[in-house]
Motif scaffolding. Structure first.
Motif, PDB file in Angstrom:
ATOM      1  N   PHE A   1      11.745  -7.173 -14.435  1.00  0.00           N
ATOM      2  CA  PHE A   1      11.280  -5.702 -13.602  1.00  0.00           C
ATOM      3  C   PHE A   1       9.969  -5.702 -13.111  1.00  0.00           C
ATOM      4  O   PHE A   1       9.392  -5.992 -12.555  1.00  0.00           O
ATOM      5  CB  PHE A   1      11.806  -4.098 -14.518  1.00  0.00           C
ATOM      6  CG  PHE A   1      10.868  -3.275 -13.754  1.00  0.00           C
ATOM      7  CD1 PHE A   1      10.998  -2.237 -12.785  1.00  0.00           C
ATOM      8  CD2 PHE A   1       9.556  -3.204 -14.543  1.00  0.00           C
ATOM      9  CE1 PHE A   1      10.672  -1.492 -12.419  1.00  0.00           C
ATOM     10  CE2 PHE A   1       8.524  -2.121 -13.996  1.00  0.00           C
ATOM     11  CZ  PHE A   1       8.865  -1.219 -13.197  1.00  0.00           C
ATOM     12  N   HIS A   2       9.463  -6.495 -14.965  1.00  0.00           N
ATOM     13  CA  HIS A   2       7.817  -6.297 -14.878  1.00  0.00           C
ATOM     14  C   HIS A   2       7.736  -7.998 -14.026  1.00  0.00           C
ATOM     15  O   HIS A   2       6.572  -7.803 -13.049  1.00  0.00           O
ATOM     16  CB  HIS A   2       7.418  -7.091 -16.466  1.00  0.00           C
ATOM     17  CG  HIS A   2       7.418  -5.187 -16.451  1.00  0.00           C
ATOM     18  ND1 HIS A   2       8.390  -5.689 -17.994  1.00  0.00           N
ATOM     19  CD2 HIS A   2       6.685  -4.536 -16.762  1.00  0.00           C
ATOM     20  CE1 HIS A   2       7.984  -4.134 -18.133  1.00  0.00           C
ATOM     21  NE2 HIS A   2       7.593  -3.735 -18.119  1.00  0.00           N
ATOM     22  N   LYS A   3       8.858  -8.861 -14.041  1.00  0.00           N
ATOM     23  CA  LYS A   3       8.017 -10.068 -12.513  1.00  0.00           C
ATOM     24  C   LYS A   3       8.006  -9.460 -11.560  1.00  0.00           C
ATOM     25  O   LYS A   3       7.343 -10.269 -10.613  1.00  0.00           O
ATOM     26  CB  LYS A   3       9.231 -10.986 -12.582  1.00  0.00           C
ATOM     27  CG  LYS A   3       9.267 -11.522 -14.412  1.00  0.00           C
ATOM     28  CD  LYS A   3      10.479 -12.728 -13.708  1.00  0.00           C
ATOM     29  CE  LYS A   3       9.913 -14.313 -15.283  1.00  0.00           C
ATOM     30  NZ  LYS A   3      10.626 -14.908 -15.831  1.00  0.00           N
ATOM     31  N   LYS A   4       8.892  -8.641 -10.874  1.00  0.00           N
ATOM     32  CA  LYS A   4       9.666  -8.014  -9.440  1.00  0.00           C
ATOM     33  C   LYS A   4       7.585  -6.992  -9.003  1.00  0.00           C
ATOM     34  O   LYS A   4       7.092  -6.915  -8.430  1.00  0.00           O
ATOM     35  CB  LYS A   4      10.063  -7.110  -9.428  1.00  0.00           C
ATOM     36  CG  LYS A   4      11.138  -7.914  -9.824  1.00  0.00           C
ATOM     37  CD  LYS A   4      12.385  -6.732  -9.137  1.00  0.00           C
ATOM     38  CE  LYS A   4      13.432  -6.488  -9.163  1.00  0.00           C
ATOM     39  NZ  LYS A   4      14.838  -5.690  -9.337  1.00  0.00           N
ATOM     40  N   VAL A   5       6.847  -6.547 -10.477  1.00  0.00           N
ATOM     41  CA  VAL A   5       6.041  -5.815 -10.328  1.00  0.00           C
ATOM     42  C   VAL A   5       5.119  -6.687  -9.828  1.00  0.00           C
ATOM     43  O   VAL A   5       4.212  -6.465  -8.819  1.00  0.00           O
ATOM     44  CB  VAL A   5       5.663  -5.142 -11.413  1.00  0.00           C
ATOM     45  CG1 VAL A   5       4.413  -4.551 -11.564  1.00  0.00           C
ATOM     46  CG2 VAL A   5       7.162  -3.838 -11.568  1.00  0.00           C
ATOM     47  N   ARG A   6       4.916  -7.438 -10.771  1.00  0.00           N
ATOM     48  CA  ARG A   6       3.495  -8.869 -10.916  1.00  0.00           C
ATOM     49  C   ARG A   6       4.100  -9.367  -9.470  1.00  0.00           C
ATOM     50  O   ARG A   6       2.654  -9.155  -8.519  1.00  0.00           O
ATOM     51  CB  ARG A   6       3.682  -9.724 -11.713  1.00  0.00           C
ATOM     52  CG  ARG A   6       2.277 -11.001 -11.701  1.00  0.00           C
ATOM     53  CD  ARG A   6       2.897 -12.143 -12.029  1.00  0.00           C
ATOM     54  NE  ARG A   6       1.741 -12.897 -11.756  1.00  0.00           N
ATOM     55  CZ  ARG A   6       1.456 -14.108 -12.179  1.00  0.00           C
ATOM     56  NH1 ARG A   6       3.104 -15.158 -12.694  1.00  0.00           N
ATOM     57  NH2 ARG A   6       0.537 -14.809 -12.438  1.00  0.00           N
ATOM     58  N   THR A   7       4.899  -9.674  -8.898  1.00  0.00           N
ATOM     59  CA  THR A   7       4.816 -10.255  -7.421  1.00  0.00           C
ATOM     60  C   THR A   7       4.448  -8.950  -6.379  1.00  0.00           C
ATOM     61  O   THR A   7       3.811  -9.811  -5.804  1.00  0.00           O
ATOM     62  CB  THR A   7       6.561 -10.963  -7.501  1.00  0.00           C
ATOM     63  OG1 THR A   7       6.770 -11.104  -8.202  1.00  0.00           O
ATOM     64  CG2 THR A   7       6.995 -11.353  -6.294  1.00  0.00           C
ATOM     65  N   GLY A   8       5.015  -7.633  -6.976  1.00  0.00           N
ATOM     66  CA  GLY A   8       4.454  -6.861  -5.465  1.00  0.00           C
ATOM     67  C   GLY A   8       2.763  -6.725  -5.263  1.00  0.00           C
ATOM     68  O   GLY A   8       2.616  -6.949  -3.979  1.00  0.00           O
ATOM     69  N   TYR A   9       2.055  -6.672  -6.553  1.00  0.00           N
ATOM     70  CA  TYR A   9       1.497  -7.082  -6.663  1.00  0.00           C
ATOM     71  C   TYR A   9       0.375  -7.812  -5.653  1.00  0.00           C
ATOM     72  O   TYR A   9      -0.703  -7.402  -5.567  1.00  0.00           O
ATOM     73  CB  TYR A   9       0.717  -7.012  -8.101  1.00  0.00           C
ATOM     74  CG  TYR A   9       0.379  -5.434  -8.871  1.00  0.00           C
ATOM     75  CD1 TYR A   9      -1.057  -4.254  -8.558  1.00  0.00           C
ATOM     76  CD2 TYR A   9       0.676  -5.913 -10.029  1.00  0.00           C
ATOM     77  CE1 TYR A   9      -0.218  -3.028  -9.177  1.00  0.00           C
ATOM     78  CE2 TYR A   9       0.318  -4.254 -11.345  1.00  0.00           C
ATOM     79  CZ  TYR A   9      -0.186  -3.511 -10.083  1.00  0.00           C
ATOM     80  OH  TYR A   9      -0.464  -1.842 -10.922  1.00  0.00           O
ATOM     81  N   LEU A  10       0.383  -9.316  -6.858  1.00  0.00           N
ATOM     82  CA  LEU A  10       0.410  -9.881  -5.938  1.00  0.00           C
ATOM     83  C   LEU A  10       0.236 -10.231  -3.979  1.00  0.00           C
ATOM     84  O   LEU A  10      -0.829  -9.855  -3.570  1.00  0.00           O
ATOM     85  CB  LEU A  10       0.622 -11.586  -5.880  1.00  0.00           C
ATOM     86  CG  LEU A  10       0.331 -11.774  -7.605  1.00  0.00           C
ATOM     87  CD1 LEU A  10       0.893 -12.766  -8.049  1.00  0.00           C
ATOM     88  CD2 LEU A  10      -1.209 -12.374  -7.542  1.00  0.00           C
ATOM     89  N   GLU A  11       1.298  -9.382  -3.640  1.00  0.00           N
ATOM     90  CA  GLU A  11       1.636  -8.992  -2.215  1.00  0.00           C
ATOM     91  C   GLU A  11       0.585  -7.846  -1.272  1.00  0.00           C
ATOM     92  O   GLU A  11       0.090  -8.213  -0.261  1.00  0.00           O
ATOM     93  CB  GLU A  11       2.795  -8.770  -1.967  1.00  0.00           C
ATOM     94  CG  GLU A  11       4.118  -9.987  -1.919  1.00  0.00           C
ATOM     95  CD  GLU A  11       5.133  -9.521  -0.927  1.00  0.00           C
ATOM     96  OE1 GLU A  11       5.637  -8.619  -0.754  1.00  0.00           O
ATOM     97  OE2 GLU A  11       5.864 -10.457  -1.972  1.00  0.00           O
ATOM     98  N   ILE A  12       0.222  -7.098  -2.674  1.00  0.00           N
ATOM     99  CA  ILE A  12       0.052  -6.029  -2.169  1.00  0.00           C
ATOM    100  C   ILE A  12      -1.795  -6.682  -1.825  1.00  0.00           C
ATOM    101  O   ILE A  12      -2.654  -5.548  -0.487  1.00  0.00           O
ATOM    102  CB  ILE A  12      -0.053  -4.988  -2.809  1.00  0.00           C
ATOM    103  CG1 ILE A  12       0.740  -4.183  -3.343  1.00  0.00           C
ATOM    104  CG2 ILE A  12      -1.482  -3.606  -2.419  1.00  0.00           C
ATOM    105  CD1 ILE A  12       0.693  -2.996  -4.704  1.00  0.00           C
ATOM    106  N   ALA A  13      -2.287  -7.723  -2.839  1.00  0.00           N
ATOM    107  CA  ALA A  13      -3.703  -7.960  -2.840  1.00  0.00           C
ATOM    108  C   ALA A  13      -4.088  -8.651  -1.668  1.00  0.00           C
ATOM    109  O   ALA A  13      -5.222  -8.304  -1.143  1.00  0.00           O
ATOM    110  CB  ALA A  13      -3.628  -8.486  -4.095  1.00  0.00           C
ATOM    111  N   LYS A  14      -2.320  -8.985  -1.020  1.00  0.00           N
ATOM    112  CA  LYS A  14      -2.791 -10.002   0.387  1.00  0.00           C
ATOM    113  C   LYS A  14      -3.003  -9.003   1.262  1.00  0.00           C
ATOM    114  O   LYS A  14      -3.887  -9.610   1.866  1.00  0.00           O
ATOM    115  CB  LYS A  14      -1.130 -11.102   0.208  1.00  0.00           C
ATOM    116  CG  LYS A  14      -1.933 -12.495   0.378  1.00  0.00           C
ATOM    117  CD  LYS A  14      -0.400 -13.789   0.682  1.00  0.00           C
ATOM    118  CE  LYS A  14       0.149 -13.710  -0.677  1.00  0.00           C
ATOM    119  NZ  LYS A  14       1.142 -14.361  -0.277  1.00  0.00           N
ATOM    120  N   ARG A  15      -2.397  -8.369   1.213  1.00  0.00           N
ATOM    121  CA  ARG A  15      -2.486  -7.789   2.542  1.00  0.00           C
ATOM    122  C   ARG A  15      -4.088  -6.618   2.992  1.00  0.00           C
ATOM    123  O   ARG A  15      -4.316  -6.470   3.584  1.00  0.00           O
ATOM    124  CB  ARG A  15      -1.348  -6.365   2.568  1.00  0.00           C
ATOM    125  CG  ARG A  15       0.104  -6.318   3.000  1.00  0.00           C
ATOM    126  CD  ARG A  15       0.865  -5.390   2.954  1.00  0.00           C
ATOM    127  NE  ARG A  15       0.967  -4.972   1.964  1.00  0.00           N
ATOM    128  CZ  ARG A  15       2.022  -4.724   1.005  1.00  0.00           C
ATOM    129  NH1 ARG A  15       2.653  -5.444   1.569  1.00  0.00           N
ATOM    130  NH2 ARG A  15       2.228  -4.080   0.458  1.00  0.00           N
TER     131      ARG A  15
END
Ligand code: TMP
Length: 215
Positions: A163-177
Motif C-alpha cells: 500500500f505504501h509503495k503505491k502511495v509513494r508512486t502516486g505522489y511522484l506521478e502527481i508531482a510530475k503532473r
C-alpha cells in the motif's frame, strides 16, 4: 489574496513534521507571521475527526467513509484556519493537504481520481498551495524510521508495505503532473541539510512575492 501557502507531503516516516517545524522557525526568525498546521486535525473539530480516522478501534471503517472524513476535516480546516490566515497575509505551512487524498485514497485505495479532485475543489473552495515539498523516501526506510519514533502504529500506518509503495508512486506521478508547484526532495538526507535546501527554495519565492514582515 495575500499570504503564502506551503504544504509538505510524503509517506509515513518521511520527516514532514520535522521539516515543517524547522521551516516555520526559520521564517519566524526572519520576521514572518507563520501558521503551522496539519491534516487531519488542524482544528478542534478536526482533532475529533483525526481520532476517528486513525484509531485501531475503527478497523472496519469503509474506504468511502474514510474519504469523506478526510474531506470533512479539510473543509473545516480551510474555512476556519487556512483561508482567514492567508487573507491576513500570513505564511501557512500545512503538513498534508489535497495531494494526500489523491495519493492515499486514489493511488493507495483505488477510489476515483475524478471524484476526489472534484471533492477536493469543493471543500477547499479550489484553494491550491503556492508550493508543495514532496519528501520522497523508500517506503521500507520510512516505515523503519516510524517504528523508531512511535511505540504503536495507527490504522493507516498499519497498512501493508505494498500500500505504501503505491502511495509513494502516486505522489511522484502527481508531482510530475504539476512541476511548477512541486519540489521533490530527497528525504533520506540529514534533516539539517534538507532544511537548508527547503529554506533556499522558500527564500526565492518570498523574494518574488514581497510579503510583509512583522519586524
Ligand atoms: P499523519 O500521521 O501524517 O498526521 O497523517 C495521518 C494519516 O492520514 C497518514 O497515514 C496519511 C493519512 N491521510 C490520508 O490517507 N488521506 C488524507 O487526505 C490525509 C490528509 C491523510
Amino acid at each position: 489574496m495575500g499570504g503564502l501557502f506551503i504544504t509538505f507531503e510524503g509517506i509515513e516516516g518521511s520527516g514532514k513534521s520535522t521539516q515543517a517545524r524547522m521551516l516555520a522557525e526559520w521564517l519566524r526568525a526572519n520576521g514572518y507571521d507563520v501558521v503551522l498546521t496539519k491534516e487531519p486535525g488542524g482544528t478542534e473539530l478536526g482533532e475529533y475527526v483525526r481520532q476517528l480516522l486513525l484509531s485501531l478501534q475503527h478497523h472496519r471503517m469503509s474506504e468511502r467513509c474514510e474519504l469523506m472524513l478526510f474531506l470533512a476535516d479539510r473543509a473545516q480546516h480551510v474555512s476556519e484556519l487556512i483561508l482567514p490566515a492567508l487573507h491576513d497575509g500570513k505564511v501557512v505551512i500545512c503538513e498534508r493537504f489535497t495531494d494526500s487524498t489523491v495519493a492515499y485514497q486514489h493511488y493507495g485505495l483505488g477510489l476515483s481520481l475524478e471524484l476526489i479532485e472534484e471533492l477536493n475543489n469543493f471543500v477547499t473552495h479550489s484553494l491550491k498551495p503556492h508550493i508543495t515539498f514532496l519528501l520522497d523516501i523508500e517506503p521500507s526506510e520510512g516505515l523503519k524510521r516510524l517504528q523508531h519514533i512511535k511505540s504503536s502504529l495507527d490504522r493507516i500506518e498499519m497498512r501493508s508495505l505494498e500500500f505504501h509503495k503505491k502511495v509513494r508512486t502516486g505522489y511522484l506521478e502527481i508531482a510530475k503532473r504539476e512541476p511548477e508547484r512541486f519540489i521533490v526532495v530527497n528525504a533520506s538526507l540529514p534533516p539539517l541539510e534538507l532544511a537548508k535546501q527547503i529554506q533556499e527554495r522558500v527564500s526565492d519565492i518570498l523574494n518574488k512575492l514581497d510579503l510583509a514582515r512583522k519586524h
